[in-house]
Design a protein around this motif. Structure first.
Motif, PDB file in Angstrom:
ATOM      1  N   VAL A  88       0.835  -1.202   0.000  1.00  0.00           N
ATOM      2  CA  VAL A  88       0.000   0.000   0.000  1.00  0.00           C
ATOM      3  C   VAL A  88       0.872   1.256   0.000  1.00  0.00           C
ATOM      4  O   VAL A  88       0.612   2.226  -0.713  1.00  0.00           O
ATOM      5  CB  VAL A  88      -0.948  -0.015   1.215  1.00  0.00           C
ATOM      6  N   ALA A  89       1.966   1.198   0.810  1.00  0.00           N
ATOM      7  CA  ALA A  89       2.877   2.330   0.861  1.00  0.00           C
ATOM      8  C   ALA A  89       3.540   2.564  -0.493  1.00  0.00           C
ATOM      9  O   ALA A  89       3.779   3.710  -0.897  1.00  0.00           O
ATOM     10  CB  ALA A  89       3.943   2.103   1.938  1.00  0.00           C
ATOM     11  N   TYR A  90       3.820   1.438  -1.200  1.00  0.00           N
ATOM     12  CA  TYR A  90       4.429   1.576  -2.522  1.00  0.00           C
ATOM     13  C   TYR A  90       3.494   2.335  -3.465  1.00  0.00           C
ATOM     14  O   TYR A  90       3.905   3.281  -4.151  1.00  0.00           O
ATOM     15  CB  TYR A  90       4.756   0.193  -3.074  1.00  0.00           C
ATOM     16  N   PHE A  91       2.225   1.889  -3.517  1.00  0.00           N
ATOM     17  CA  PHE A  91       1.287   2.555  -4.412  1.00  0.00           C
ATOM     18  C   PHE A  91       1.035   3.995  -3.972  1.00  0.00           C
ATOM     19  O   PHE A  91       0.884   4.888  -4.818  1.00  0.00           O
ATOM     20  CB  PHE A  91      -0.024   1.772  -4.475  1.00  0.00           C
ATOM     21  N   GLN A  92       1.000   4.209  -2.673  1.00  0.00           N
ATOM     22  CA  GLN A  92       0.843   5.569  -2.195  1.00  0.00           C
ATOM     23  C   GLN A  92       2.066   6.413  -2.541  1.00  0.00           C
ATOM     24  O   GLN A  92       1.947   7.591  -2.928  1.00  0.00           O
ATOM     25  CB  GLN A  92       0.631   5.570  -0.677  1.00  0.00           C
ATOM     26  N   THR A  93       3.259   5.793  -2.420  1.00  0.00           N
ATOM     27  CA  THR A  93       4.487   6.506  -2.759  1.00  0.00           C
ATOM     28  C   THR A  93       4.513   6.860  -4.239  1.00  0.00           C
ATOM     29  O   THR A  93       4.944   7.946  -4.634  1.00  0.00           O
ATOM     30  CB  THR A  93       5.714   5.644  -2.400  1.00  0.00           C
ATOM     31  N   ARG A  94       4.053   5.895  -5.054  1.00  0.00           N
ATOM     32  CA  ARG A  94       3.991   6.164  -6.498  1.00  0.00           C
ATOM     33  C   ARG A  94       3.071   7.345  -6.780  1.00  0.00           C
ATOM     34  O   ARG A  94       3.408   8.231  -7.570  1.00  0.00           O
ATOM     35  CB  ARG A  94       3.498   4.905  -7.225  1.00  0.00           C
ATOM     36  N   SER A  95       1.919   7.336  -6.095  1.00  0.00           N
ATOM     37  CA  SER A  95       0.988   8.438  -6.298  1.00  0.00           C
ATOM     38  C   SER A  95       1.576   9.751  -5.791  1.00  0.00           C
ATOM     39  O   SER A  95       1.455  10.792  -6.450  1.00  0.00           O
ATOM     40  CB  SER A  95      -0.331   8.126  -5.573  1.00  0.00           C
ATOM     41  N   VAL A  96       2.220   9.677  -4.610  1.00  0.00           N
ATOM     42  CA  VAL A  96       2.833  10.885  -4.059  1.00  0.00           C
ATOM     43  C   VAL A  96       3.949  11.374  -4.956  1.00  0.00           C
ATOM     44  O   VAL A  96       4.120  12.597  -5.186  1.00  0.00           O
ATOM     45  CB  VAL A  96       3.352  10.609  -2.629  1.00  0.00           C
ATOM     46  N   LEU A  97       4.729  10.409  -5.491  1.00  0.00           N
ATOM     47  CA  LEU A  97       5.825  10.778  -6.383  1.00  0.00           C
ATOM     48  C   LEU A  97       5.286  11.493  -7.620  1.00  0.00           C
ATOM     49  O   LEU A  97       5.834  12.518  -8.057  1.00  0.00           O
ATOM     50  CB  LEU A  97       6.608   9.516  -6.786  1.00  0.00           C
ATOM     51  N   GLU A  98       4.223  10.946  -8.146  1.00  0.00           N
ATOM     52  CA  GLU A  98       3.622  11.585  -9.330  1.00  0.00           C
ATOM     53  C   GLU A  98       3.114  12.980  -8.984  1.00  0.00           C
ATOM     54  O   GLU A  98       3.301  13.919  -9.752  1.00  0.00           O
ATOM     55  CB  GLU A  98       2.481  10.695  -9.835  1.00  0.00           C
ATOM     56  N   ASP A  99       2.488  13.095  -7.816  1.00  0.00           N
ATOM     57  CA  ASP A  99       1.999  14.407  -7.399  1.00  0.00           C
ATOM     58  C   ASP A  99       3.146  15.387  -7.197  1.00  0.00           C
ATOM     59  O   ASP A  99       3.043  16.571  -7.567  1.00  0.00           O
ATOM     60  CB  ASP A  99       1.189  14.269  -6.111  1.00  0.00           C
ATOM     61  N   GLU A 100       4.250  14.901  -6.617  1.00  0.00           N
ATOM     62  CA  GLU A 100       5.393  15.789  -6.382  1.00  0.00           C
ATOM     63  C   GLU A 100       5.999  16.248  -7.695  1.00  0.00           C
ATOM     64  O   GLU A 100       6.407  17.407  -7.839  1.00  0.00           O
ATOM     65  CB  GLU A 100       6.443  15.066  -5.528  1.00  0.00           C
ATOM     66  N   ILE A 101       6.084  15.296  -8.645  1.00  0.00           N
ATOM     67  CA  ILE A 101       6.621  15.688  -9.960  1.00  0.00           C
ATOM     68  C   ILE A 101       5.721  16.740 -10.592  1.00  0.00           C
ATOM     69  O   ILE A 101       6.194  17.736 -11.167  1.00  0.00           O
ATOM     70  CB  ILE A 101       6.767  14.445 -10.857  1.00  0.00           C
ATOM     71  N   ASN A 102       4.405  16.492 -10.492  1.00  0.00           N
ATOM     72  CA  ASN A 102       3.480  17.455 -11.072  1.00  0.00           C
ATOM     73  C   ASN A 102       3.581  18.809 -10.383  1.00  0.00           C
ATOM     74  O   ASN A 102       3.521  19.863 -11.026  1.00  0.00           O
ATOM     75  CB  ASN A 102       2.052  16.919 -10.980  1.00  0.00           C
ATOM     76  N   ARG A 103       3.733  18.774  -9.041  1.00  0.00           N
ATOM     77  CA  ARG A 103       3.872  20.047  -8.339  1.00  0.00           C
ATOM     78  C   ARG A 103       5.177  20.751  -8.718  1.00  0.00           C
ATOM     79  O   ARG A 103       5.229  21.983  -8.856  1.00  0.00           O
ATOM     80  CB  ARG A 103       3.809  19.808  -6.823  1.00  0.00           C
ATOM     81  N   ALA A 104       6.245  19.954  -8.892  1.00  0.00           N
ATOM     82  CA  ALA A 104       7.516  20.553  -9.309  1.00  0.00           C
ATOM     83  C   ALA A 104       7.383  21.168 -10.699  1.00  0.00           C
ATOM     84  O   ALA A 104       7.894  22.270 -10.959  1.00  0.00           O
ATOM     85  CB  ALA A 104       8.620  19.501  -9.289  1.00  0.00           C
ATOM     86  N   ASN A 105       6.703  20.433 -11.578  1.00  0.00           N
ATOM     87  CA  ASN A 105       6.497  20.974 -12.929  1.00  0.00           C
ATOM     88  C   ASN A 105       5.667  22.258 -12.870  1.00  0.00           C
ATOM     89  O   ASN A 105       5.933  23.230 -13.600  1.00  0.00           O
ATOM     90  CB  ASN A 105       5.807  19.935 -13.805  1.00  0.00           C
ATOM     91  N   SER A 106       4.636  22.224 -11.992  1.00  0.00           N
ATOM     92  CA  SER A 106       3.814  23.429 -11.864  1.00  0.00           C
ATOM     93  C   SER A 106       4.642  24.600 -11.349  1.00  0.00           C
ATOM     94  O   SER A 106       4.478  25.745 -11.791  1.00  0.00           O
ATOM     95  CB  SER A 106       2.639  23.159 -10.915  1.00  0.00           C
ATOM     96  N   ALA A 107       5.546  24.309 -10.408  1.00  0.00           N
ATOM     97  CA  ALA A 107       6.398  25.373  -9.882  1.00  0.00           C
ATOM     98  C   ALA A 107       7.313  25.927 -10.967  1.00  0.00           C
ATOM     99  O   ALA A 107       7.516  27.152 -11.078  1.00  0.00           O
ATOM    100  CB  ALA A 107       7.215  24.839  -8.704  1.00  0.00           C
ATOM    101  N   LEU A 108       7.870  25.019 -11.794  1.00  0.00           N
ATOM    102  CA  LEU A 108       8.731  25.485 -12.883  1.00  0.00           C
ATOM    103  C   LEU A 108       7.938  26.300 -13.889  1.00  0.00           C
ATOM    104  O   LEU A 108       8.416  27.331 -14.403  1.00  0.00           O
ATOM    105  CB  LEU A 108       9.385  24.292 -13.569  1.00  0.00           C
ATOM    106  N   LEU A 109       6.713  25.814 -14.182  1.00  0.00           N
ATOM    107  CA  LEU A 109       5.884  26.573 -15.119  1.00  0.00           C
ATOM    108  C   LEU A 109       5.524  27.931 -14.550  1.00  0.00           C
ATOM    109  O   LEU A 109       5.463  28.931 -15.289  1.00  0.00           O
ATOM    110  CB  LEU A 109       4.609  25.783 -15.440  1.00  0.00           C
ATOM    111  N   THR A 110       5.277  27.975 -13.237  1.00  0.00           N
ATOM    112  CA  THR A 110       4.980  29.266 -12.614  1.00  0.00           C
ATOM    113  C   THR A 110       6.163  30.213 -12.735  1.00  0.00           C
ATOM    114  O   THR A 110       6.007  31.411 -13.035  1.00  0.00           O
ATOM    115  CB  THR A 110       4.621  29.043 -11.138  1.00  0.00           C
ATOM    116  N   GLN A 111       7.369  29.668 -12.521  1.00  0.00           N
ATOM    117  CA  GLN A 111       8.583  30.493 -12.670  1.00  0.00           C
ATOM    118  C   GLN A 111       8.730  30.959 -14.112  1.00  0.00           C
ATOM    119  O   GLN A 111       9.064  32.127 -14.373  1.00  0.00           O
ATOM    120  CB  GLN A 111       9.796  29.684 -12.233  1.00  0.00           C
TER     121      GLN A 111
END
Length: 773
Positions: free
Chosen positions: A33-56
């Motif tokens: 469960v932690a793996y799938f949650q980590t995968r989801s969190v990882l995807e969310d973090e990547i998306n948030r990082a991309n959003s931050a770069l796009l904001t910059q």
């Protein structure tokens, strides 16, 4: 170990291993469960990082756009430019001087920015172009700067003729494929509402614009796209491949969209600028997500496998360690138990079965001990009541061993004689001894419970009666104790009679002051019980009640002779009148003690026997009738019943003096007697079997046999069997149990009871007395 191998596969060790495995699966499942949650969190973090770069990126490019707007405003409000827009089209010396000043201002504008490659202003009235460095007529500027763009001169002039209000365009669809970049177009003057007088075109520095985009691309290997407010592509970091990109699904100001480009899944992250309504799109291939998620997955799988291996080893070791004491316990129990381990499911089931078996055995032993204890206690009370206890016998200590604690020194004895209990059983229940035992059990429990409310009492069987030894809880007066005993006995008679249809007569002794006086109390109750013949059945007789009785009776010789004469004459009514007169005179007017009552009845019976002999009544039948009457008298049949019996016998003597010898059924009697003598060994011999043998109704047979023989059929069979048993008892080599079976009794207890009834002693006592002789 063989014992444990006998257990089924569903052993405790296996259950423990499965339990440990189940416990081990919990952290494994949590890790998954932690793996799938980590995968989801990882995807969310990547998306948030991309959003931050796009904001910059959006903030950086918005600064470019802001400069383009400021530059357009500076040029639009430049006095020289506005002068050119008001000119009629002829360029004179004054206009040329103004043009030089305007070019000077333009160069100043371009020196202060890094974001603009070049700009030019097309003046419609003079059909010329003014750049930051020179003046050109429209045709010359096209040939020098715009001819390589792929647009025709007419197409370029048509583009400049359109009204614009600060709009951005991609160079590709406007100026052709060879060049790329973003154009900013503004019609001049800005405040004009009609056809523009001039058009300002600013070419943004694409290299600097794309440098920020490339920084994002190099950071995360994605591609960046800039779209206008209608989702049309303005710029991108992707090299042109000819494949069209669809951005129609990008709705809203920000978000994430899954798409597929060139057969590959991509994640589109986008953000919209509030300044220009441009959308900044970042396209990242999903395989980049997978690469990072795969690293997490591999790490998770490795951790799970390692945890699984360690858990299995620990589970086996712990199961073996915890199972050793249980195995030793099972082997120890199996060595002492007869229970086969192979018949149960597992060790716990085996131990449960073994413990239950042991407890059942112990309970059975306790029941046997309790039953024996009750028998011993009953025997103790029998000895106490009959005075068979030595003077130095520790009565109180022995009673305490049976749980008996005396509450006072006041005692009484209550005797119960069963009269009738036939209404309690069904007709098909024929075992008399079992029925009698059950009835005694009921009476004992109820009487003990009733007495136990205020006092305490103990029931025991004695002389075919039930005796209750009563110990009072306090020192009561004689009258109070007598009144309480009367109420208790009446309640017992009423409850047992109404609920169970069991009826009995009770007698009560006087109150005694010690255990040593219990034999006296028992004798008093026995003497009182004898008066049930006189007082009738189902009564409560107190010993005090019989003390005032007289000690003689009146039976004159002339009355006896009158009775004999009436019998010899066959005058039944006169004879019956004499009989009733004698009994009524002695038993109604004055109270007689029971021994005198028996003497009177014996005299009357003797008179009737004399009369019967004188009229030549059959001697054997006369003997049986006399014997039966005397036995009933000795067994305590009531006076009214005895009077009825004697009346019947009197009528028989008077009305059938000569009929016995002339009866046409005489041969039938002989056949029945012969059949009984042949079949008395048969346990099933009864009125029903004999009536079936001779095809006679059982009621008629019973009545006929009584008339012909004088005994009931059952009594005759029992007496015959007892006589046969007496012959066998003279042989010491035959066991009494075998004799019981040989003479036809179905129960040893019935045999002993009936033998004692007819012979006065038990079979063993009879054998002993014959051996002594």
């Amino acid at each position: 170990m063989n014992i444990l191998n006998g257990l089924k596969m569903n052993s405790v060790r296996g259950r423990w291993l499965r339990s440990y495995a189940a416990v081990l699966l919990i952290p494994i499942a949590m890790m998954l469960v932690a793996y799938f949650q980590t995968r989801s969190v990882l995807e969310d973090e990547i998306n948030r990082a991309n959003s931050a770069l796009l904001t910059q990126l959006q903030q950086d490019i918005d600064s470019h756009i802001d400069y383009a707007y400021r530059l357009s405003e500076m040029i639009a409000f430049n006095s020289k430019v506005r002068q050119f827009m008001r000119s009629t089209g002829t360029i004179g010396p004054e206009e040329r001087i103004a043009m030089v000043q305007a070019l000077s201002d333009f160069r100043l504008y371009t020196n202060t920015t890094r974001y603009v490659d070049r700009f030019y202003v097309y003046f419609r009235s003079g059909d010329f172009v003014l750049t930051e460095g020179s003046y050109y007529d429209a045709r010359m500027y096209y040939d020098l700067q715009q001819s390589a763009s792929g647009l025709t001169y007419e197409e370029w002039k048509q583009f400049l003729a359109q009204p614009y209000r600060g709009q951005f365009f991609s160079m590709q669809p406007i100026e052709g494929q060879p060049r790329t970049g973003i154009l900013f177009a503004q019609s001049l003057p800005i405040e004009a509402r009609n056809a523009p007088l001039a058009t300002l075109v600013i070419e943004l520095n694409e290299e600097r614009l794309l440098s920020a985009i490339r920084n994002i691309q190099s950071y995360n290997q994605g591609k960046v796209y800039i779209l206008d407010g209608t989702n049309q592509l303005l710029a991108s970091s992707e090299k042109r491949t000819g494949a069209a990109r669809s951005f129609e699904s990008l709705n809203g100001e920000t978000g994430f969209v899954h798409s597929q480009w060139d057969g590959e899944d991509v994640m589109l992250s986008y953000i919209q600028s509030n300044r220009t309504n441009w959308k900044y799109v970042y396209a990242l291939p999903m395989r980049l997500y997978s690469q990072k998620a795969e690293y997490v997955r591999n790490l998770t799988i490795l951790t799970v496998l390692l945890a699984l291996a360690i858990g299995i080893v620990l589970a086996v070791l712990m199961a073996r360690r915890q199972y050793d004491p249980l195995g030793k316990l099972v082997r120890s129990v199996a060595a002492r138990s007869k229970l086969d381990p192979g018949t149960v499911g597992n060790e716990y089931d085996y131990l449960e079965e073994a413990i239950d078996s042991t407890l059942d055995h112990n309970n059975q032993m306790n029941r046997i001990i309790e039953k024996q204890k009750n028998v011993l206690r009953s025997n103790l009370f029998v000895r106490l009541l009959k005075g068979r206890v030595e003077n130095d016998f520790p009565v109180i200590e022995v009673m305490s061993e049976y749980g008996i604690v005396l509450r006072s020194d006041y005692f009484a004895v209550l005797l119960i004689y069963l009269e009738d209990f036939s209404g309690f059983f069904r007709q098909e229940e024929t075992d008399v001894e079992k029925k009698r035992e059950f009835v005694r059990h009921i009476i004992s429990n109820i009487v003990e419970e009733l007495i136990g409310r205020q006092h305490q009492g103990w029931m025991t069987e004695i002389d075919e009666m039930l005796a209750c030894t009563i110990n009072f809880t306090s020192n009561l007066s004689t009258e109070e104790a007598k009144q309480e005993l009367l109420q208790l006995t009446e309640e017992a008679q009423r409850f047992i009679g109404s609920r169970f249809h069991i009826y009995f007569t009770a007698s009560v002794s006087t109150i005694r002051r010690s255990v040593a006086e219990l034999p006296t109390a028992y004798q008093e109750a026995m003497e009182a019980m004898e008066y049930k013949m006189l007082l009738g059945a189902q009564k409560i007789i107190f010993y005090d009640q019989i003390q005032s009785f007289n000690h003689s009776y009146s039976y004159p010789l002339e009355k006896e002779q009158q009775l004999i004469n009436h019998v010899k004459a066959g005058d039944y009514e006169q004879a019956k009148g004499i009989l009733d007169e004698v009994i009524k005179h002695n038993l109604s007017e004055e109270s007689l003690p029971m021994d005198m009552v028996r003497c009177l009845l014996f005299d009357v019976i003797s008179t009737m026997m004399k009369a019967a002999i004188e009229v030549n009544l059959n001697q054997s039948e006369l003997y049986e009738e006399n014997r039966t009457t005397i036995q009933d008298l000795m067994n305590g049949v009531s006076v009214s019943a005895m009077q009825e019996r004697m009346t019947l016998f009197l009528g028989k003597v008077c009305s059938h003096v000569d009929s016995k010898k002339k009866s046409h059924n005489f041969r039938l009697k002989e056949d029945i007697l012969e059949f009984i003598n042949e079949q008395y060994r048969d346990h099933n011999l009864s009125i029903n079997t004999i009536s079936a043998r001779f095809d006679i109704h059982p009621s008629y047979l019973s009545r006929y046999f009584k008339e012909q023989v004088g005994d009931t059929l059952t009594d005759y069979i029992n007496k015959l069997r007892v006589d046969k048993a007496k012959e066998l008892l003279r042989n010491d080599e035959i066991f009494i149990k075998d004799i019981c079976d040989l003479v036809g009794f179905y129960s040893i207890s019935t045999f002993i009871r009936l033998f004692k009834k007819y012979e006065g002693v038990t079979p063993s006592s009879y054998r002993t007395s014959n051996d002594l002789k």
